[in-house]
Write an enzyme that holds these catalytic residues in place. Structure first.
Site, mmCIF file in Angstrom:
data_model
loop_
_atom_site.group_PDB
_atom_site.id
_atom_site.type_symbol
_atom_site.label_atom_id
_atom_site.label_comp_id
_atom_site.label_asym_id
_atom_site.label_seq_id
_atom_site.Cartn_x
_atom_site.Cartn_y
_atom_site.Cartn_z
ATOM 1 N N ARG A 1 -41.003 5.710 5.420
ATOM 2 C CA ARG A 1 -39.757 6.129 6.106
ATOM 3 C C ARG A 1 -38.517 5.423 5.212
ATOM 4 N NH1 ARG A 1 -42.266 4.359 11.435
ATOM 5 N NH2 ARG A 1 -43.965 4.915 10.004
ATOM 6 N N LYS B 1 -42.097 2.519 24.456
ATOM 7 C CA LYS B 1 -42.076 4.039 24.521
ATOM 8 C C LYS B 1 -43.201 4.838 25.188
ATOM 9 C CE LYS B 1 -40.774 2.680 19.452
ATOM 10 N NZ LYS B 1 -41.211 2.759 18.342
ATOM 11 N N GLU C 1 -36.917 6.523 21.120
ATOM 12 C CA GLU C 1 -37.417 4.958 21.076
ATOM 13 C C GLU C 1 -37.043 4.545 22.618
ATOM 14 O OE1 GLU C 1 -35.745 2.897 17.682
ATOM 15 O OE2 GLU C 1 -35.706 4.759 16.693
#
Length: 287
Positions: free
Chosen positions: A275, A61, A3
């Site tokens: 997730r 990112k 990240e």
DNA sequence: GGGGGTTCCTGTACGC
DNA sequence: TGCGTACAGGAACCCC
């Protein structure tokens, strides 16, 4: 999982070695590492060889190395497991090496930038730079919002966007077009620090709550950056292959079933957007 | 255009 | 020991 802090560590590590370097050769071992470069490997190589890197930049990112002679840059997105490693030019192949770029640096001599990526979600490309306010960014990055550590990040606009979104605040934090650089780990950590339940509707957050959240996002990212990023396994390392230490400072992410460091309640892990979300149901109350 | 789900990928962990 | 399966998640993409 790279990240913002992890990508910034990589950018800062690359900069002194790549800036000013001449690209003497490029080897593509796996074209899946060029999914962002539609014209294919031969075109990719042709656009790099004989050129020099002039800088190392980042937004969210994405990182990119601008090239001399025209307005283009080598861009990199590390995906989930991408690594940019600095190696001697004759170093043995890395386990998941996809691309190797040979460089000649005016002071450091010959070296290689190795792009390795286990899960192949990452990609390199050569892309055109376009003007975006005071800076220029690759066309593939234009739609990405500035990140919260960027001095030009617009706090007022962020608050306004949240007011118009009924989605869960965690989903909005992961939307790179609203705020960039935040992934699953730092979203969970920031929401824990701000005592906000991840499923809270963004539009229901008060102005003070949004300000508190934004301050915590910045604080978490800055602390992780200072500690070299978060490494759980060999999936994230800096350009020299070394791990970061922020995993030792996590309060919620990856701590399902363990006591909350703040109140002692048990951290809950729940499925969210394909997730996981980690939060403390006692001090992050659902509204 | 917001909202929310799916897809791509591979190494590891775990249950049977 | 070996096999099958769940899991990790960034971002593009899809349909409603």
């Amino acid at each position: 999982m790279p990240e913002l802090p992890e990508v910034e560590v990589v950018r800062a590590g690359l900069a002194p070695a790549t800036t000013g370097s001449l690209i003497t050769g490029v080897s593509v071992f796996d074209e899946r590492a060029l999914t962002r470069h539609a014209a294919g490997a031969a075109d990719f190589v042709g656009r790099l060889e004989g050129r020099r890197f002039t800088d190392a930049a980042r937004r969210g990112k994405f990182l990119w190395l601008p090239l001399d002679a025209d307005d283009s840059a080598l861009i990199a997105h590390l995906g989930m497991s991408g690594q940019m490693l600095l190696r001697r030019p004759d170093a043995a192949a890395e386990r998941h090496e996809r691309i190797r770029i040979h460089l000649e640096h005016p002071q450091h001599g010959e070296l290689a930038v190795v792009f390795a990526d286990q899960r192949t979600f990452g990609s390199l490309a050569v892309d055109r730079l376009v003007s975006d306010g005071p800076s220029s960014v690759p066309t593939q990055v234009v739609h990405i919002a500035r990140d919260p550590l960027d001095p030009l990040f617009d706090d007022a606009r962020f608050r306004q966007t949240l007011r118009s979104r009924r989605s869960a605040i965690k989903r909005v934090l992961l939307d790179q077009q609203v705020i960039s650089g935040v992934g699953n780990i730092y979203a969970d950590e920031s929401l824990w620090a701000a005592r906000i339940h991840p499923e809270t509707s963004a539009s229901s957050l008060s102005t003070p709550a949004v300000s508190r959240l934004l301050a915590e996002v910045r604080s978490v990212l800055a602390k992780a950056l200072a500690e070299g990023g978060t490494s759980f396994d060999a999936q994230y390392v800096n350009v020299n292959g070394q791990a970061g230490y922020f995993a030792l400072s996590l309060n919620a992410y990856g701590r399902g079933g363990q006591p909350c460091p703040r109140c002692g309640g048990l951290i809950r892990r729940e499925a969210f957007m394909n997730r996981s979300s980690h939060y403390c149901p006692r001090c992050q109350r659902r509204r």
